[in-house]
Enzyme design. Sequence first.
Site, PDB file in Angstrom:
ATOM      1  N   GLY A  27      44.481  -9.850 -14.741  1.00 19.71           N
ATOM      2  CA  GLY A  27      44.720  -8.896 -13.671  1.00 19.71           C
ATOM      3  C   GLY A  27      44.644  -7.448 -14.103  1.00 19.71           C
ATOM      4  O   GLY A  27      44.894  -6.547 -13.308  1.00 19.71           O
ATOM      5  N   GLY A  28      44.268  -7.250 -15.393  1.00 18.86           N
ATOM      6  CA  GLY A  28      44.078  -5.878 -15.863  1.00 18.86           C
ATOM      7  C   GLY A  28      43.053  -5.145 -15.010  1.00 18.86           C
ATOM      8  O   GLY A  28      43.124  -3.930 -14.840  1.00 18.86           O
ATOM      9  N   GLU A  56      40.565 -14.171  -8.631  1.00 23.75           N
ATOM     10  CA  GLU A  56      40.343 -14.899  -9.894  1.00 23.75           C
ATOM     11  C   GLU A  56      41.151 -16.190  -9.924  1.00 23.75           C
ATOM     12  O   GLU A  56      40.663 -17.228 -10.363  1.00 23.75           O
ATOM     13  CB  GLU A  56      40.728 -14.021 -11.094  1.00 23.75           C
ATOM     14  CG  GLU A  56      39.744 -12.897 -11.343  1.00 23.75           C
ATOM     15  CD  GLU A  56      40.184 -11.929 -12.427  1.00 23.75           C
ATOM     16  OE1 GLU A  56      39.315 -11.213 -12.954  1.00 23.75           O
ATOM     17  OE2 GLU A  56      41.390 -11.873 -12.755  1.00 23.75           O
ATOM     18  N   GLY A  97      35.385  -8.046 -15.244  1.00 23.57           N
ATOM     19  CA  GLY A  97      35.762  -7.301 -16.445  1.00 23.57           C
ATOM     20  C   GLY A  97      34.601  -7.163 -17.408  1.00 23.57           C
ATOM     21  O   GLY A  97      33.495  -7.659 -17.157  1.00 23.57           O
ATOM     22  N   SER A  98      34.868  -6.498 -18.530  1.00 21.28           N
ATOM     23  CA  SER A  98      33.798  -6.152 -19.464  1.00 21.28           C
ATOM     24  C   SER A  98      33.290  -7.364 -20.247  1.00 21.28           C
ATOM     25  O   SER A  98      32.139  -7.369 -20.687  1.00 21.28           O
ATOM     26  CB  SER A  98      34.282  -5.063 -20.426  1.00 21.28           C
ATOM     27  OG  SER A  98      35.415  -5.502 -21.147  1.00 21.28           O
ATOM     28  N   THR A  99      34.120  -8.392 -20.423  1.00 19.66           N
ATOM     29  CA  THR A  99      33.664  -9.596 -21.134  1.00 19.66           C
ATOM     30  C   THR A  99      32.878 -10.490 -20.172  1.00 19.66           C
ATOM     31  O   THR A  99      31.793 -10.974 -20.510  1.00 19.66           O
ATOM     32  CB  THR A  99      34.863 -10.364 -21.730  1.00 19.66           C
ATOM     33  OG1 THR A  99      35.766  -9.428 -22.326  1.00 19.66           O
ATOM     34  CG2 THR A  99      34.406 -11.355 -22.791  1.00 19.66           C
ATOM     35  N   LYS A 109      42.708 -10.245 -27.786  1.00 20.88           N
ATOM     36  CA  LYS A 109      43.438 -10.819 -26.642  1.00 20.88           C
ATOM     37  C   LYS A 109      44.361 -11.966 -27.053  1.00 20.88           C
ATOM     38  O   LYS A 109      45.170 -12.424 -26.250  1.00 20.88           O
ATOM     39  CB  LYS A 109      42.437 -11.351 -25.599  1.00 20.88           C
ATOM     40  CG  LYS A 109      41.389 -10.336 -25.146  1.00 20.88           C
ATOM     41  CD  LYS A 109      42.000  -9.222 -24.374  1.00 20.88           C
ATOM     42  CE  LYS A 109      41.018  -8.207 -23.849  1.00 20.88           C
ATOM     43  NZ  LYS A 109      39.915  -8.714 -23.064  1.00 20.88           N
ATOM     44  N   ASP A 141      35.584 -16.556 -17.045  1.00 18.78           N
ATOM     45  CA  ASP A 141      36.280 -15.294 -16.786  1.00 18.78           C
ATOM     46  C   ASP A 141      36.938 -14.791 -18.067  1.00 18.78           C
ATOM     47  O   ASP A 141      37.173 -15.564 -18.991  1.00 18.78           O
ATOM     48  CB  ASP A 141      37.348 -15.527 -15.692  1.00 18.78           C
ATOM     49  CG  ASP A 141      37.775 -14.248 -14.984  1.00 18.78           C
ATOM     50  OD1 ASP A 141      37.413 -13.144 -15.449  1.00 18.78           O
ATOM     51  OD2 ASP A 141      38.482 -14.359 -13.956  1.00 18.78           O
ATOM     52  N   GLY A 142      37.258 -13.524 -18.106  1.00 15.03           N
ATOM     53  CA  GLY A 142      37.960 -12.937 -19.238  1.00 15.03           C
ATOM     54  C   GLY A 142      39.462 -13.081 -19.076  1.00 15.03           C
ATOM     55  O   GLY A 142      39.950 -13.767 -18.174  1.00 15.03           O
TER      56      GLY A 142
END
Length: 235
Positions: A99-100, A107, A31-33, A125, A85-86
């Site tokens: 899971g987006g 994960e 993800g982006s983070t 979030k 992880d994000g």
Amino acid sequence: MGMANELEKENAAIAAMEYVEDGMTIGLGTGSTAKYFVELLADEVADGLVVRCIETSEQTRRLAESLGVPLIPFEQVERIHLTVDGADEVDEQGQLIKGGGAALLREKIIANASDHMVVIADPSKQVERLGVFPLPVEVTPFGYTITAKIVYDVLVASGIDKPRVSLRRTQGQELLVTDGGNYILDCHCERIPDAEALAARLSNIPGVVEHGLFIGLARTVIIGNENGATVFEFS
Ligand SMILES: O=C(CO)[C@H](O)[C@H](O)COP(=O)(O)O
């Protein structure tokens, strides 16, 4: 997503670097983070840090390879010291919806196999109660329509008022297929009264490969802000 949001994500990733030590085997989130963390790690690797990493998705594998972050096959991993992880939602107990990005299966396997899971996120979030973000449930293509009906019934039985279950599609409107070759059901709940109970019930459904409720997995949650980050520890 403005610049502030990006800065919050990056500051969370910077704070997560504190947990990295030479010689570690590290799980890389998706993800982006998580991308910020992989980039920061790449800088340290270029400066001589020795780590071995395991990726949670094909997307992250490509990113890590392009940045020169060393990956090892999961089969060769005996111990994962740290995973960063994000998350899509984080509640006050450190329970997560993930899971987006459709990577929840790998994960969760990697988070569960890690000594320490650190979640990095921006303040958007944080939630009091999980469920506004649609809960991803990964199902086998075989029998998915029946599985979707059973998932719906389980949501209702778990106290969710008028849930909606939809099959995830790509932007091109094709059925989304995960890295593991499965489908994703997005469960619109609005409010999950008891995430732990729902997690157990979903795990019991044949055809459900995995779901995006991460209960008792995150030991550290780092919420970035514009100036730094706040760290929450859970046992
Ligand atoms: O669970 C995930 C992927 O499956 C991601 O961690 C989650 O979607 C958060 O992504 P981002 O950092 O881009 O907001």
